[in-house]
Design an enzyme around this catalytic site. Structure first.
Site, PDB file in Angstrom:
ATOM      1  N   SER A 187       0.834  -1.193   0.000  1.00 55.57           N
ATOM      2  CA  SER A 187       0.000   0.000   0.000  1.00 55.57           C
ATOM      3  C   SER A 187       0.881   1.261   0.000  1.00 55.57           C
ATOM      4  O   SER A 187       1.684   1.451  -0.917  1.00 55.57           O
ATOM      5  CB  SER A 187      -0.942  -0.042   1.199  1.00 55.57           C
TER       6      SER A 187
ATOM      7  N   ASP B  52      -8.629  -4.977  -6.072  1.00 52.28           N
ATOM      8  CA  ASP B  52      -8.170  -4.155  -4.949  1.00 52.28           C
ATOM      9  C   ASP B  52      -9.007  -2.883  -4.897  1.00 52.28           C
ATOM     10  O   ASP B  52      -9.017  -2.104  -5.853  1.00 52.28           O
ATOM     11  CB  ASP B  52      -6.689  -3.821  -5.127  1.00 52.28           C
TER      12      ASP B  52
ATOM     13  N   HIS C 285      -7.234  -6.066  -0.541  1.00 50.84           N
ATOM     14  CA  HIS C 285      -6.140  -5.104  -0.632  1.00 50.84           C
ATOM     15  C   HIS C 285      -4.872  -5.719  -0.062  1.00 50.84           C
ATOM     16  O   HIS C 285      -4.806  -6.022   1.133  1.00 50.84           O
ATOM     17  CB  HIS C 285      -6.505  -3.835   0.138  1.00 50.84           C
TER      18      HIS C 285
END
Length: 413
Positions: free
Chosen positions: A125, A352, A379
């Protein structure tokens, strides 16, 4: 192998434990120490970024002026947020220097302290931004970069936010589709009417928050934040549905639990500084916007993701970063035309919700690296152990610097 959990604001120390479990059956844990660093201002680092007391967070939630949430904000409101962050953290300079460019410098000091000539890194991320910025600043110091759930380096802040919330709307729609196929779905059995049902349930929370057994309120922004948190992976969609059903009864316990889990609030009422660090670091990274630009962004976000729309005017949107010390430390696009960088591995999941698949494609192209496509609805995956296929690919790359071939895919098991 240095790891970063994302956020920004996530603890690297905690992520090292998670990664050691996720990689336990791979060659990585046999041949590498897994090292997590809490970035400056985050978690156990000192001074830690601090903007609100635990008691105040329990009373009001952590409300930050932003285009995505409901509310009217003034310049005085944003100044109050910034002043409280400075006062509680203790240093304007500390806040102003908490952006990713400086964290990348810290990570290079960590590399040196570990006595590694070159960095081996896995970031997820926001950790992909950190990895990409490190690659831009120190390309000759990179041995291997695994970048999972990529933030798109080619898009400016506003464009990326709209793309991000389109991803959440897609996941919301899939959650609705799954719900309407079940008996007694809180959103009914007609997908085309489900959004209106949802809005009818959550919009009254603006004036009349739901109550919980703890006495803490669940208002519109808390409920929407909880729904967003529950959309990160398909395994928690049922919790979102249960939380929406509770709202019809005036109760908010399930959504509050989702919100607390996402915000890292402990059972005894102690909050981590995840959200506070997230806000401040992003203020030092993202492009700042005028009130007019923020109103336009709010309109675009609500159009792209109508489940967020409170049914009000876009007037009063404000960039909460406008009064923060410091300024944007990144140039957009970033991590472009890097010379001397070895092959990297970007992992992108087709479903995602918060870092959409396209962002991973763009990052891999920007770095002229390899891309692994993962089919699924969640995710990030690289450090979770949720796919032996992904584990094998990451292990082959980290240990042997062998990247998957063009067009390679895995799936979430």
């Amino acid at each position: 192998m240095v790891v970063n959990s994302g956020g920004p604001g996530g603890s690297g120390q905690l992520q090292s434990i998670i990664a050691s479990v996720g990689f336990k059956d791979t060659r990585i844990t046999k041949q590498y120490d897994i090292v997590g660093m809490d970035p400056r201002g985050v978690s156990a680092s000192s001074p830690a970024i601090d903007c609100i007391s635990d008691g105040q967070a329990d009373k009001t939630g952590f409300v930050f002026p932003a285009g995505v949430i409901q509310g009217n904000w003034t310049a005085a409101d944003t100044k109050k947020v910034a002043d409280e962050c400075v006062e509680r953290t203790g240093s304007k300079k500390m806040l102003a220097e908490s952006g990713t460019v400086n964290v990348a410098r810290d990570m290079d000091i960590l590399r040196s302290a570990l006595k590694d000539k070159k960095l081996t890194y896995v970031g997820q991320s926001y950790g992909t931004r950190l990895g990409a910025v490190y690659a831009e600043m120190f390309p000759s110091k990179v041995r291997a970069l695994v970048l999972d759930g990529a933030q798109d380096p080619t898009k400016g802040t506003a464009e990326r936010k709209v793309t991000q919330y389109k991803g959440f709307q897609r996941s919301f729609d899939l959650m609705v589709r799954a719900c309407t196929k079940q008996p007694n779905c809180v959103l009914g059995d007609q997908r085309d009417k489900a959004l209106q049902r949802f809005q009818k349930i959550v919009r009254p929370l603006i004036d009349s928050p739901a109550r919980t057994q703890s006495g803490r309120p669940v208002d519109f922004n808390t409920a929407i934040g909880a729904v967003i948190g529950g959309l990160y992976q398909s395994d928690t969609w049922s919790d979102v549905q249960a939380g929406i059903a509770e709202l019809k009864q005036g109760k908010g316990d399930t959504l509050l639990a989702l919100s607390d889990g996402f915000a890292e609030r402990g059972a005894k009422g102690v909050w981590s500084n995840y959200l506070e660090a997230n806000v401040v670091v992003n203020c030092m990274d993202e492009q700042r916007r005028t009130p007019k630009q923020e109103e336009l962004l709010r309109a675009k976000i609500w159009e792209a993701a109508p489940f967020l729309d409170p049914g009000e005017s876009v007037k009063g949107a404000r960039d909460g970063c406008e009064a923060m010390p410091g300024s944007t430390g990144l140039n957009y696009p970033y991590a472009q035309d890097i010379t001397g960088l070895p092959d990297t591995l970007t992992i992108s999941i087709t479903g995602d919700p918060t870092t959409p698949y396209e962002g991973g494609v763009n990052l891999s192209e920007s770095l002229n690296g390899s891309l692994l496509t993962v089919k699924g609805e969640q995710h990030t995956i690289a450090m979770s152990g949720a796919s032996t296929c992904v584990n094998r690919a990451v292990s082959d790359y980290v240990v042997d610097l062998k990247t998957p071939g063009e067009g390679s895919t895995c799936k979430i098991e």
